[in-house]
Design an enzyme around this catalytic site. Sequence first.
Site, PDB file in Angstrom:
ATOM      1  N   GLU A   8       1.512  -0.942  -0.142  1.00  0.00           N
ATOM      2  CA  GLU A   8       0.427  -0.031  -0.135  1.00  0.00           C
ATOM      3  C   GLU A   8       1.020   1.141   0.068  1.00  0.00           C
ATOM      4  OE1 GLU A   8      -3.227  -0.092   3.329  1.00  0.00           O
ATOM      5  OE2 GLU A   8      -3.298   2.133   3.308  1.00  0.00           O
ATOM      6  N   HIS A  28      -5.055   8.068  -0.215  1.00  0.00           N
ATOM      7  CA  HIS A  28      -4.182   8.174  -0.497  1.00  0.00           C
ATOM      8  C   HIS A  28      -3.474   8.540  -2.108  1.00  0.00           C
ATOM      9  CE1 HIS A  28      -2.694   4.550   2.824  1.00  0.00           C
ATOM     10  NE2 HIS A  28      -3.960   6.070   3.364  1.00  0.00           N
ATOM     11  N   ASP A  60      -8.521  -0.136  -0.659  1.00  0.00           N
ATOM     12  CA  ASP A  60      -8.473   0.525   0.454  1.00  0.00           C
ATOM     13  C   ASP A  60      -9.806   1.303  -0.168  1.00  0.00           C
ATOM     14  OD1 ASP A  60      -7.795  -1.201   1.919  1.00  0.00           O
ATOM     15  OD2 ASP A  60      -6.328   0.257   2.915  1.00  0.00           O
ATOM     16  N   ASP A 100     -11.498   1.628   4.571  1.00  0.00           N
ATOM     17  CA  ASP A 100     -10.470   1.908   5.276  1.00  0.00           C
ATOM     18  C   ASP A 100     -10.287   3.787   5.937  1.00  0.00           C
ATOM     19  OD1 ASP A 100      -7.896   1.966   6.948  1.00  0.00           O
ATOM     20  OD2 ASP A 100      -6.484   2.388   4.837  1.00  0.00           O
TER      21      ASP A 100
HETATM   22  C1  GCO Z   1      -3.358   5.058   6.904  1.00  0.00           C
HETATM   23  C2  GCO Z   1      -3.668   4.069   5.922  1.00  0.00           C
HETATM   24  C3  GCO Z   1      -3.806   2.116   7.202  1.00  0.00           C
HETATM   25  C4  GCO Z   1      -3.775   0.938   6.043  1.00  0.00           C
HETATM   26  C5  GCO Z   1      -3.745   0.185   7.419  1.00  0.00           C
HETATM   27  C6  GCO Z   1      -3.151  -1.498   6.681  1.00  0.00           C
HETATM   28  O1  GCO Z   1      -3.767   5.765   6.339  1.00  0.00           O
HETATM   29  O2  GCO Z   1      -3.377   5.125   8.008  1.00  0.00           O
HETATM   30  O3  GCO Z   1      -4.351   4.070   5.260  1.00  0.00           O
HETATM   31  O4  GCO Z   1      -4.758   2.207   7.527  1.00  0.00           O
HETATM   32  O5  GCO Z   1      -4.435   0.911   5.445  1.00  0.00           O
HETATM   33  O6  GCO Z   1      -2.241   0.216   8.640  1.00  0.00           O
HETATM   34  O7  GCO Z   1      -1.957  -1.022   6.512  1.00  0.00           O
HETATM   35 MN    MN Z   2      -5.165   2.097   3.836  1.00  0.00          MN
HETATM   36 MN    MN Z   3      -5.059   6.225   4.453  1.00  0.00          MN
END
Ligand code: GCO
Ligand code: MN
Ligand code: MN
Length: 400
Positions: free
Chosen positions: A191, A230, A255, A301
């Site tokens: 990610e 993101h 996500d 997420d």
């Molecule tokens: C964020 C991230 C996290 C990750 C999670 C799974 O911006 O904090 O998106 O939510 O997705 O840690 O690895």
């Molecule tokens: Mn995430």
């Molecule tokens: Mn995130």
Amino acid sequence: MRTYNLYPMNEMYQPEKNDKFTFGLWTVGNPGGDPFGLPTREKINPVQIVHGLAECGAYGVNLHDNDLIPFGCSQKEKQAVVGKFKEALKETGLKVPMATTNLFHHPVFKDGAFTSSNPEIRAFALQKSMQSISMGVELGAETIVFWGGREGAETDSGKDPRDAIGWYRDAINFLSHWVNDQGWNLKFALEAKPNEPRGDIYYPTTGSMLHFISTLDKPEMCGVNPEVAHENMTGLSMVFAVAQAMEASKLFHIDLNAQKIGRYDQDLRFGSEDIKGAFFLVRLLEGCGGYPKYDGPKHFDAHAYRTESQEGVWDFAKGCMRTYKMLAEKANSFNNDPEVKEILLKNHSDSNNLSGILSYSKENAEAIRSMNANPEKLSKAGLQYEKLDQIAVEHIMGTR
Ligand code: GCO
Ligand code: MN
Ligand code: MN
């Protein structure tokens, strides 16, 4: 828990198991704290979350190791907590499709985990990941997500980014060989995020992760986990990122959330911002243009506004799933709209039968070289994208 009552008569958008909608313990469990203020709701425990999600109609629940077991807890404590969690999973039928490792919360990771300059910290990050992956396997996870929240820098004076990039590769290679030696059939989903909590994060976009994967020892094991927020934080297109991943058969996880461009990481309810972006994303995921549907888990997420009580958290969760399903329906009606089909067909038509000469051969190169092109004529036709886009808007708004 009360039932979703915005549209009580309408049953068609209820989540089903084969939608594979998932939430993280950290998402619906988010108690509403932010860097400027205290939590606004009580923290609920993992067992309560499992039951709440099951009542909402979710398929699964994902977790970081420390969402379930406290950092540094004893083996005995771990067994008890995991045991209760497994019981709740059994009672509700909820799955744990994905597990991940918290490599960002503890101060030891203040300058990175896999990219810390200190080899002792890099080794500890590997050990913590191995323990977390083992627990994931015990819970039935098939995908391991890696999000390198602390893998970045505020200043480039501290280390050479080429070292950090290489250390990250070493870590993923190490863990993929180790998983292979355990005989586990797991997928790694990487990610990307451009910044936050670090000033800048290495491998900042899904596109950069896709290239990174091609440099790994076991590229077949690794794919990406793109996140709407993101890509949008820096103004990039989530649709393009996901399309590139799908085209490369590398979309291993996703996500879903919402985000205003250029802001801090907002983690808003899916579809609550940029509804047209969400529409085209869902259209892609549901299969269109002759490409198959994405069949993996769809993970939200995100978290509820800080203004919400626990009841509002379940409104948030149901809203994410409901919006996805409404958009899937709208995408389908857009794809099947005769006017849409007609415009797309017209713009893609190959009246002079030229698509055959567009892949390279010596003969095709000669055909292209000697072709009688007429750019003036080719530039005349309007493409009717104004109409197409308005039709998309009409479908989204429910007027068509
Ligand atoms: C964020 C991230 C996290 C990750 C999670 C799974 O911006 O904090 O998106 O939510 O997705 O840690 O690895
Ligand atoms: Mn995430
Ligand atoms: Mn995130």
